[in-house]
Scaffold this active site. Structure first.
Site, PDB file in Angstrom:
ATOM      1  N   GLY A  26     108.963  47.344  39.372  1.00 39.37           N
ATOM      2  CA  GLY A  26     107.880  47.114  40.560  1.00 39.37           C
ATOM      3  C   GLY A  26     106.672  45.982  39.825  1.00 39.37           C
ATOM      4  N   ALA A  27     106.555  45.158  39.266  1.00 40.56           N
ATOM      5  CA  ALA A  27     105.457  44.739  38.648  1.00 40.56           C
ATOM      6  C   ALA A  27     104.478  43.836  38.841  1.00 40.56           C
ATOM      7  CB  ALA A  27     106.529  43.954  37.366  1.00 40.56           C
ATOM      8  N   ASN A  28     104.892  43.676  40.553  1.00 38.18           N
ATOM      9  CA  ASN A  28     103.340  43.389  41.453  1.00 38.18           C
ATOM     10  C   ASN A  28     102.167  43.264  41.166  1.00 38.18           C
ATOM     11  OD1 ASN A  28     105.820  45.260  43.701  1.00 38.18           O
ATOM     12  ND2 ASN A  28     103.921  43.952  44.595  1.00 38.18           N
ATOM     13  N   GLY A  30      99.666  47.208  39.943  1.00 37.07           N
ATOM     14  CA  GLY A  30      99.360  48.599  38.668  1.00 37.07           C
ATOM     15  C   GLY A  30      99.836  48.367  37.718  1.00 37.07           C
ATOM     16  N   GLY A  32     102.656  47.894  36.299  1.00 41.99           N
ATOM     17  CA  GLY A  32     103.402  47.341  36.227  1.00 41.99           C
ATOM     18  C   GLY A  32     103.845  46.331  36.287  1.00 41.99           C
ATOM     19  N   TYR A 180     107.884  64.820  44.373  1.00 36.82           N
ATOM     20  CA  TYR A 180     107.521  63.953  42.938  1.00 36.82           C
ATOM     21  C   TYR A 180     107.782  64.235  42.364  1.00 36.82           C
ATOM     22  CZ  TYR A 180     104.667  60.924  40.883  1.00 36.82           C
ATOM     23  OH  TYR A 180     103.574  59.834  39.817  1.00 36.82           O
TER      24      TYR A 180
END
Length: 321
Positions: A26-28, A30, A32, A180
């Site tokens: 999820g590094a694209n 925020g 990450g 969540y």
């Protein structure tokens, strides 16, 4: 309360990461993205594991702007799909046989009930089952590297979570907050059980966890209008006590990944009673997260659902007489 020193730990404390390879899910965007950017700026080779290849490429280009000497790769990975997870693990093995750091950062929340292609409730699949499966498939690469680490990002919301083993996928009624919170509690239970297994195997690889406090990111883009408004940068002067920047929110995971003093099973986040904002320190998770029986049961259920078994055995547990 935090149990470690209250001295501020900042990006200036990140040791030289040259020679290390870090994969961040999820590094694209925020947290990450900020995590990958910080590691790249300190010399690490970073792999951006993202669902959308186009967005991953854009993120890699942004990192190259601030760290022109960095080596940045991308890997397509959809944590809501076991087929994608298996393919990504195979691709990683082919392209990057050395792996020093795995940062399980990607996560999400679905305001409405949704089921993945594998039949799992979407939030539980993306936040727990996906990271569990991917970690298991690449663990042998980490075990081969002395001092490697697996960092899983949880949330202060785990304190409100329970794991309902009779209805893990909310078939009897869906409330997105509970889904969540359950998944974030599962992140910690997974970390502690994994660390126990690594230690029993005598591995130098360690598992630790982190949480960002309340970070102002795109995480709330599917939430209520009020949450989306409060997340906007222009409201930071009103919510400074409640939310912090994604740059600071990324620091707990980065510290857990690189600080030489981190021990297996440690948990890092903003210190203080609420743990909303602040620089990272070692903090305590909920009593429920340390339930070893529930940890073991979650592990066994995760293996059954994903079909993934780990190359580290369950430790021998002594039952008091």
């Amino acid at each position: 309360m935090a149990t470690s020193t209250m001295r501020r730990w900042t990006s200036a404390d990140i040791p030289d990461q040259r020679g290390r390879t870090a994969l961040i899910t999820g590094a694209n965007t925020g947290l990450g993205f900020q995590t990958a950017k910080l590691l790249a700026e300190h010399g690490a080779t970073v792999i951006l594991a993202c669902r959308n290849p186009g967005k991953a490429a854009e993120a890699a280009a942004r990192i190259a702007t601030s760290a022109p000497d960095a080596t940045v790769h991308t890997l397509q990975l959809d944590l809501a799909s076991l087929a994608s997870i298996r393919h990504a693990a195979e691709q990683l093995r082919a392209d990057h046989p050395r792996l020093d750091l795995l940062i399980n950062n990607a996560g999400g929340i679905r305001p409405r009930y949704a089921v993945t292609e594998d039949g799992f409730e979407s939030t539980f699949a993306t936040n727990h089952l996906g990271p569990f499966a991917f970690t298991g498939l690449v663990l042998d690469q980490l075990l081969a590297v002395p001092g490697s680490r697996i960092i899983t990002v949880s949330s202060i919301g785990h304190r409100r979570g329970t794991v309902d083993f009779d209805d893990l996928h909310f078939a009897r009624g869906y409330r997105y907050q509970h889904a969540y919170f359950q998944s974030k509690l599962a992140n910690l239970m997974f970390t502690y059980e994994l660390q126990r297994r690594l230690a029993a195997a005598g591995a130098s690889t360690i598992a630790a966890a982190a949480h960002p406090g309340n970070a102002r990111t795109e995480f709330g883009r599917e939430m209520s209008l009020l949450v989306r408004v409060l997340m906007r940068p222009q409201f930071r002067m009103l919510t400074w006590w409640l939310m912090q920047s994604p740059q600071r929110g990324a620091l707990p995971a980065v510290r857990a990944a690189v600080d030489p003093d981190v021990r297996g099973g440690d948990y890092y986040g903003p210190p203080g009673r609420a743990q909303f904002t602040g620089y990272p320190a070692r903090v305590q998770s909920s009593v429920r997260s340390h339930d070893t029986g529930a940890q073991r049961r979650l592990w066994q259920e995760s293996e059954r659902l994903t079909g993934i078994t780990y190359p580290v055995r369950e430790p021998v547990r002594v039952t008091p007489s």
